[in-house]
Motif scaffolding. Structure first.
Motif, mmCIF file in Angstrom:
data_model
loop_
_atom_site.group_PDB
_atom_site.id
_atom_site.type_symbol
_atom_site.label_atom_id
_atom_site.label_comp_id
_atom_site.label_asym_id
_atom_site.label_seq_id
_atom_site.Cartn_x
_atom_site.Cartn_y
_atom_site.Cartn_z
ATOM 1 N N GLY A 90 -14.193 26.107 -34.418
ATOM 2 C CA GLY A 90 -13.183 26.253 -35.458
ATOM 3 C C GLY A 90 -12.035 25.277 -35.300
ATOM 4 N N PHE A 91 -10.826 25.707 -35.653
ATOM 5 C CA PHE A 91 -9.649 24.844 -35.663
ATOM 6 C C PHE A 91 -9.197 24.501 -34.246
ATOM 7 N N PHE A 92 -8.741 23.277 -34.061
ATOM 8 C CA PHE A 92 -8.146 22.896 -32.778
ATOM 9 C C PHE A 92 -6.683 23.317 -32.738
ATOM 10 N N TYR A 93 -5.916 22.951 -33.783
ATOM 11 C CA TYR A 93 -4.522 23.369 -33.892
ATOM 12 C C TYR A 93 -4.474 24.771 -34.497
ATOM 13 N N THR A 94 -3.715 25.654 -33.857
ATOM 14 C CA THR A 94 -3.690 27.058 -34.293
ATOM 15 C C THR A 94 -2.385 27.449 -34.982
ATOM 16 N N TRP A 95 -1.468 26.501 -35.159
ATOM 17 C CA TRP A 95 -0.188 26.809 -35.822
ATOM 18 C C TRP A 95 0.257 25.614 -36.648
ATOM 19 N N THR A 96 0.760 25.902 -37.847
ATOM 20 C CA THR A 96 1.348 24.877 -38.701
ATOM 21 C C THR A 96 2.773 25.289 -39.046
ATOM 22 N N LYS A 97 3.652 24.307 -39.156
ATOM 23 C CA LYS A 97 5.065 24.620 -39.371
ATOM 24 C C LYS A 97 5.306 25.273 -40.715
ATOM 25 N N SER A 98 4.588 24.839 -41.730
ATOM 26 C CA SER A 98 4.785 25.419 -43.061
ATOM 27 C C SER A 98 3.529 25.194 -43.899
ATOM 28 N N LEU A 99 2.936 26.276 -44.364
ATOM 29 C CA LEU A 99 1.767 26.159 -45.234
ATOM 30 C C LEU A 99 2.159 25.710 -46.641
ATOM 31 N N LYS A 100 3.356 26.076 -47.084
ATOM 32 C CA LYS A 100 3.767 25.819 -48.464
ATOM 33 C C LYS A 100 4.263 24.389 -48.681
ATOM 34 N N SER A 101 4.688 23.751 -47.596
ATOM 35 C CA SER A 101 5.228 22.393 -47.736
ATOM 36 C C SER A 101 4.091 21.373 -47.644
#
Length: 433
Positions: free
Chosen positions: A144-155
């Motif tokens: 699956g995903f390597f990065y597990t967090w994003t700062k903002s989904l809406k931006s």
């Protein structure tokens, strides 16, 4: 704001259809907490704190039995230090058992786990890395995903990604459950990726060892069967051919043993028949066929009872060999785990002051000195206690070396069908000695 909790007894949550229904139920009812009661799993809550929760998870059917720590780390590096200490204590509690740590650690482990990269590891990263080394855990294989967090989904302009969630396991987990793996799913409505640990139902199971039943040596055809399988000894060294012949005998001997069915059920069945046949003969004493049938039942029951007794004697001996000798690696591993569990890491005095580390032992000593007081040294009274003392000659005689002939005589004196005593020898050995 409304606050809702729910509980749902739903069997078989490994079914994808039921999982989707459960997720839909949570969303439609807008639940803050929902407990799903799964009858196939036993979950025992052991410890819970602000940042970590330790549970023991056991599958009711299967060999899955492990400890699991669910982590939700603080955003503050200072507060995360409490988490690292807590995980270290949990490691001591878990001991030699399989252990998995899963959740959001709110800090990356390596520089390449940040989308923007970096030149140096931060202090928080170094502390996290030191903790991972101290706990002796490592990342499990995952998809699956390597990065597990994003700062903002809406931006749409946001490009900051980090690997904050992970699945860490100890060496014993990898050894006992090698087929388990992790999955980091899409973000969906959250800026964090869901973390899933998957246990495959078909991971390799340990094969059952061959059990030879002694009673079949007295059956007709046993020697002929062994002779037939032993004739073609093949090529190679003597020891290799011996092992190969033993392997060839496994299936034929198992078939011979299974052909007798369940000995205990067979003995009970023949015993009931043995009771009915004399009643039939009593009602018709001149019927020769009934008398023949009664005699046949008696002979069959005697043979079945004899086989049952031989099998029980063999099982008793195997049980002793399995559990009688406690000097095993498993026993010492359990002893080590119990010692770790009994270790006192922190203590409070009567005033509520806390002491940790080396201060714990000092507080125990201070408490008992205050409670019991101190005493002056006294002279030993051993000469008055022990009246009978062995001479040097007698003491030397008791520790003489045992000869090979004495060992051989003792071992060959043990009956093959006699269960061993508490120390491995039979009562006949003691009588002879």
């Amino acid at each position: 704001m409304e606050f809702k909790i729910a509980c749902w007894n739903i069997r078989g949550m490994n079914n994808e259809f039921k999982q989707n229904k459960a997720i839909k139920f949570i969303r439609e009812e807008r639940l803050q907490i929902c407990a799903f009661i799964e009858s196939h799993l036993k979950v025992m809550m052991i410890e819970m704190s602000k940042q970590v929760m330790l549970c023991r998870i056991e599958a009711c059917q299967g060999r899955v039995n492990f400890f699991c720590s669910f982590v939700y780390a603080s955003n503050s590096g200072i507060e995360r230090r409490d988490l690292w200490k807590k995980l270290d204590k949990q490691k001591q509690f878990v001991g030699v058992w399989p252990w998995v740590i899963v959740g959001d650690f709110n800090v990356t482990l390596n520089i390449n786990e940040h989308s923007a990269g970096g030149s140096n590891a931060t202090l928080d990263m170094c502390e996290f890395r030191d903790t991972v080394n101290l706990l002796e855990v490592e990342d499990i294989g995952s998809n699956g995903f390597f990065y597990t967090w994003t700062k903002s989904l809406k931006s749409k302009d946001c490009k900051t990604l980090k690997k904050l969630a992970r699945i860490l396991v100890n060496e014993e987990f990898l050894r006992q459950i090698p087929e388990a793996y992790g999955m980091f799913l899409p973000y969906l409505v959250s800026d964090h990726s869901p973390v899933v640990v998957i246990f495959k139902e078909d991971y390799p199971r340990k094969g059952r060892s061959f059990r030879f039943s002694n009673f079949i040596t007295e059956k007709d055809g046993f020697l002929d069967l062994v002779k037939k399988e032993w004739e073609d000894s093949g090529m190679g060294f003597h020891m290799y051919r011996l092992v190969q012949n033993f392997k060839k005998l496994k299936k034929p001997l198992n078939r011979m043993s299974w052909s007798n069915g369940n000995l205990f059920e067979k003995a009970n069945r023949l015993k009931d028949k043995l009771r009915r046949d004399p009643e039939a003969c009593d009602k018709d004493p001149y019927n020769g066929e009934l008398r023949k049938e009664a005699a046949k039942s008696l002979n069959e029951y005697i043979e079945a009872a004899k086989d049952e007794m031989n099998l029980l004697q063999q099982k008793v001996k195997v049980q002793w060999l399995k559990e009688g000798d406690r000097n095993t690696a498993f026993f010492h591993s359990m002893l080590k785990a119990q010692r770790n569990k009994s270790k006192v890491e922190m203590i409070c005095d009567e005033l509520g002051n806390s002491y940790v580390g080396d201060e714990v032992a000092a507080q125990f000593v201070a408490h008992f000195e205050n409670f019991l007081g101190k005493t002056d040294p006294v002279e030993p009274l051993l000469n008055d206690i022990f009246k009978n003392i062995l001479t040097n000659e007698k003491a030397a005689e008791m520790v003489n070396l045992v000869s090979d002939d004495e060992i051989k005589e003792a071992m060959f004196d043990i009956d093959s069908n006699k269960a061993s005593g508490p120390d491995g020898f039979t009562s006949s050995f003691f009588k002879k000695a």
